[in-house]
Motif scaffolding. Structure first.
Motif, PDB file in Angstrom:
ATOM      1  N   ALA A 215       0.930  -1.118   0.132  1.00  0.00           N
ATOM      2  CA  ALA A 215      -0.057  -0.139  -0.013  1.00  0.00           C
ATOM      3  C   ALA A 215       0.848   1.168  -0.087  1.00  0.00           C
ATOM      4  O   ALA A 215       0.534   2.102  -0.775  1.00  0.00           O
ATOM      5  CB  ALA A 215      -0.933  -0.154   1.297  1.00  0.00           C
ATOM      6  N   SER A 216       1.977   1.142   0.693  1.00  0.00           N
ATOM      7  CA  SER A 216       2.782   2.499   0.816  1.00  0.00           C
ATOM      8  C   SER A 216       3.546   2.611  -0.613  1.00  0.00           C
ATOM      9  O   SER A 216       3.526   4.009  -0.738  1.00  0.00           O
ATOM     10  CB  SER A 216       4.043   2.040   1.672  1.00  0.00           C
ATOM     11  N   GLU A 217       3.680   1.808  -1.188  1.00  0.00           N
ATOM     12  CA  GLU A 217       4.199   2.216  -2.859  1.00  0.00           C
ATOM     13  C   GLU A 217       2.916   2.542  -3.683  1.00  0.00           C
ATOM     14  O   GLU A 217       3.141   3.172  -4.609  1.00  0.00           O
ATOM     15  CB  GLU A 217       4.792   0.820  -3.138  1.00  0.00           C
ATOM     16  N   ARG A 218       1.783   1.641  -3.462  1.00  0.00           N
ATOM     17  CA  ARG A 218       0.562   1.916  -4.334  1.00  0.00           C
ATOM     18  C   ARG A 218       0.196   3.171  -4.362  1.00  0.00           C
ATOM     19  O   ARG A 218      -0.259   3.990  -5.366  1.00  0.00           O
ATOM     20  CB  ARG A 218      -0.348   0.883  -4.002  1.00  0.00           C
ATOM     21  N   ILE A 219       0.120   3.785  -3.180  1.00  0.00           N
ATOM     22  CA  ILE A 219      -0.502   5.295  -3.035  1.00  0.00           C
ATOM     23  C   ILE A 219       0.464   6.347  -3.535  1.00  0.00           C
ATOM     24  O   ILE A 219      -0.277   7.310  -3.845  1.00  0.00           O
ATOM     25  CB  ILE A 219      -1.081   5.597  -1.503  1.00  0.00           C
ATOM     26  N   LYS A 220       1.508   6.171  -3.887  1.00  0.00           N
ATOM     27  CA  LYS A 220       2.440   6.990  -4.362  1.00  0.00           C
ATOM     28  C   LYS A 220       2.155   7.313  -5.936  1.00  0.00           C
ATOM     29  O   LYS A 220       2.510   8.248  -6.590  1.00  0.00           O
ATOM     30  CB  LYS A 220       3.920   6.790  -4.535  1.00  0.00           C
TER      31      LYS A 220
END
Length: 184
Positions: free
Chosen positions: A117-122
């Protein structure tokens, strides 16, 4: 330094909002709108629109409406038939062999997103090629996921979700799709 288009086609994280990619998708949307509204058009006019969108399309029959991201990353073989409401997200190369038939509402996804999620929301996205062999039938409502290869002479059952590659000469179905039996 790679362009976002090069990153996308190489399977690396890329920014889909890049101006070159947005321009390419806009061009495809304009052509798709014309194609999807071309019911009264002659076969020659429809073929001209598909040729502009896909490049080579000698004997391709795609029923409107049809949707894709770019079109230019779809390599369609001869005698392709796609029924109504098919979608191809061609952020990576989607290769479709000769004599392929797709039922209505088939979806082919080369696009995907990071699991973290931390990468996806970027925002950056990913893509992986999809290959569909020769003489393949894909039943209505099937979903073909990124990175999948479907072998020659295979039938995919309606409503299947193909998350892994499927060999040639089989009937496969289900969610997730699995080989049910060999076809001689």
């Amino acid at each position: 330094m790679k362009t976002e288009l090069q990153k996308m086609l190489d399977g690396e994280l890329y920014e889909a909002w890049d101006s070159e990619l947005v321009s390419m998708r806009t061009k495809a949307k304009i052509l798709l709108e014309q194609y999807n509204q071309s019911l009264a058009s002659s076969p020659e006019q429809k073929k001209a629109l598909l040729t502009t969108l896909l490049g080579k399309c000698s004997t391709v029959d795609i029923q409107a409406p049809f949707y894709c991201d770019y079109g230019v990353h779809i390599l369609a073989g001869d005698n392709l038939f796609m029924n109504f409401n098919c979608v191809i997200l061609d952020c990576a190369l989607v290769t479709i062999g000769d004599n392929v038939q797709m039922g209505p509402c088939v979806q082919v996804y080369a696009a995907y997103h990071p699991l973290q999620a931390s990468e996806r929301i970027k925002g950056p996205e990913l893509a992986a090629p999809v290959t569909i062999g020769n003489n393949v039938w894909i039943g209505g409502g099937a979903i073909i996921c990124p990175g999948v290869t479907i072998g020659d002479n295979t039938t995919i059952g309606a409503g299947s979700v193909v998350t892994r590659s499927i060999p040639g000469n089989v009937f496969a179905a289900g969610n997730p799709c699995r080989v049910i039996k060999s076809i001689e």
